[in-house]
Design a protein around this motif. Sequence first.
Motif, short mmCIF file in Angstrom:
data_model
loop_
_atom_site.label_atom_id
_atom_site.label_comp_id
_atom_site.label_asym_id
_atom_site.label_seq_id
_atom_site.Cartn_x
_atom_site.Cartn_y
_atom_site.Cartn_z
N ASN A 175 -25.64 -20.59 74.37
CA ASN A 175 -24.91 -19.43 73.63
C ASN A 175 -23.87 -18.85 74.44
O ASN A 175 -23.43 -17.79 74.59
CB ASN A 175 -26.11 -18.54 73.37
N ARG B 197 -20.15 -24.23 74.33
CA ARG B 197 -21.17 -24.59 73.26
C ARG B 197 -21.15 -25.70 72.74
O ARG B 197 -22.34 -26.62 72.90
CB ARG B 197 -21.35 -23.35 72.14
N PHE C 51 -30.49 -20.03 68.33
CA PHE C 51 -29.04 -19.53 68.06
C PHE C 51 -28.38 -19.94 66.52
O PHE C 51 -27.77 -19.03 66.28
CB PHE C 51 -28.24 -20.32 69.04
#
Length: 645
Positions: free
Chosen positions: A148, A155, A197
Amino acid sequence: MDLFTRHSNNLKQNVNIIESVSSLSELAILGDQKESDLFDQFIEVKIIEEFVRILKSTKDTNIVNTILHQISMLITNIGKNIVVLLSLPQLNEFIIYNYDLTNDETQDYYINFIKILSNKVTRDNINLFFNQRYAQFPLLLYSQSFFNAKDNLTRTYTRHILLSILQIVQNSQMENELLQYLQCYPFLQVLTNHIAFMKELLYKWSKDQDYFHEELKNMYYFFKDLYQIAPYLVDILDNLFFNIIILPLLQTSQQKDESLKQQSSLILTSFFNAEIKFSKRILISILILLFSQEIPKYQSIQLELNYVPTKDPELVNLCAKFFKTNQKESKDGERLNGFLQSITQTISYVSYNQLFAKEIPKQDLYEALQTLGYIQKLNSSILFKENLLFQDEYTNHFLNEEHYHSVLTLLETVLTSETLSIISKSQKQMFIINLLNVMQDEQQKSINTLNNCLKSIDIINQLLEDQDQNFFISYIRLKLLRQMEEHIQSQTIDYYRYFSQIVLSLQAKNVEILYKIPVTHQIIKFLLILDLSFQKNWLKNPFGQTKNPRDYNEISFNDGLIKLCNLEIITNSLHFHLDEWKLITQQDQKQIILFMNLIDDEKLELVFTQESEANIFKQIVYERQQDSEQHAISQIIAQLQKLYF
């Protein structure tokens, strides 16, 4: 060699650390490429250990960054002796050290180090990164701590590292050990983080689709690759997706807040339309839940929420806590309904059932149900053992139009791929019942459009097999026919005249001509269901042309130019039957009477010389149509009732 010794001594004495770390690294690279004695000396005097010692003892950010940078340079440029370098246990110390990652420069150096190191992992050397004795894989675990990260590239590369390592696990030297590691905690936390996420991203996307579209698309691609690359993780991914995303979304979609319901529906629609090759069982479980009025405690297709593929009791306990979810206790009534639904599949049909025999003898079960007042409902299930599913309370009233369209699309997809072949008979029948319930619901105009109903009938047709004949006939007799009777009897005078046209259009498979006539849509939906039983020869089609047995006196108007013969109107240029035309009253031209064709909106005009004569004509036409309606409705009901036998 003197230069190497000087820098080595400086390092041990914490003198000119940055210069010494850089110089020793350059000398090691030179030794690997040209002078092997230099590299050997680098290993023998344990320079890497000195790097670790300084890293742990210093608070100087520049020194930390220099060490990270030089370790990365070593891994990048060492060629001949790369196995020796990667074999050093101290490398793990650089991975797991608690860096100050709030410092952007340090974070960049650390991420770069992880990238470079992960690129060196192969099937042949993966054993150098995995500690079999303690089941530890620091590189894999710590590389995923940036799932994250604020930076999109970071990412993306975090996900790339995971995919690249998982891709080489199979057929590697330690395949069995690695597969066990990847299916247990703490690696489960890695997968959990990525899915969590994605959940957060889905909610953000639902509020700003344009801004988050690209990121969400990348996440879908990541999970699509993950399912393909790591089939050994499918069960775990199913469980995590189900717990973290699907179940909460379905729970939210059943709340009263309309905005929350719309948000959940939007996210689920996106989820269905993604290119992820989800397993068959999770797709079907999602569909089953979509048709549930409440989220059942036990799913129709069981998903082990605490899935742990290991027999280690300590690890099992740890993972159970990790996956533990707080579920609100069902109300007593809800528990009884669920209990009753299970019982209806056993009482009066199965002489002995293992599910209840050990704990509740059949007679005790019967008496308990009688005490609860449910025995009357059970008796009604003699015709059909899952009769409760016919009740409206088992239909999901929270589906919106877009959401339901996705459900039908998904059902069409899984039918095409024969996915539904894995479900049980009762699960398949539950799909059919819910599709039928939506079709029949006279209130849900937004989702049971004719187009959707035609799709539903096609899906039901593919699902039904010869062994489902009794089930389908029971549904028609227990629910459909009574609702059809009530519906037909509650309609206006115009309604009955469409019935024969609808029957003919269904036989010709041309219901499209009735799309623009909303009053016909509900009876079309009813007849689509009946027509399916006729096509399969499970029931005989009882419908024929309705007839009015009465003869009416012939009446002439306009000096014989307009004649009303029974239910037909005849002029010099016209000859038409009243049952096929609708009379339209005009307030401004009372001497002119219009008739409009029920199907194609064609209009015919009759002009009377006197207003009083026109009024008499209208009154007589209305009376004859009303009388004809009464005969037609009674005949239609009688035809319907033949289907009970």
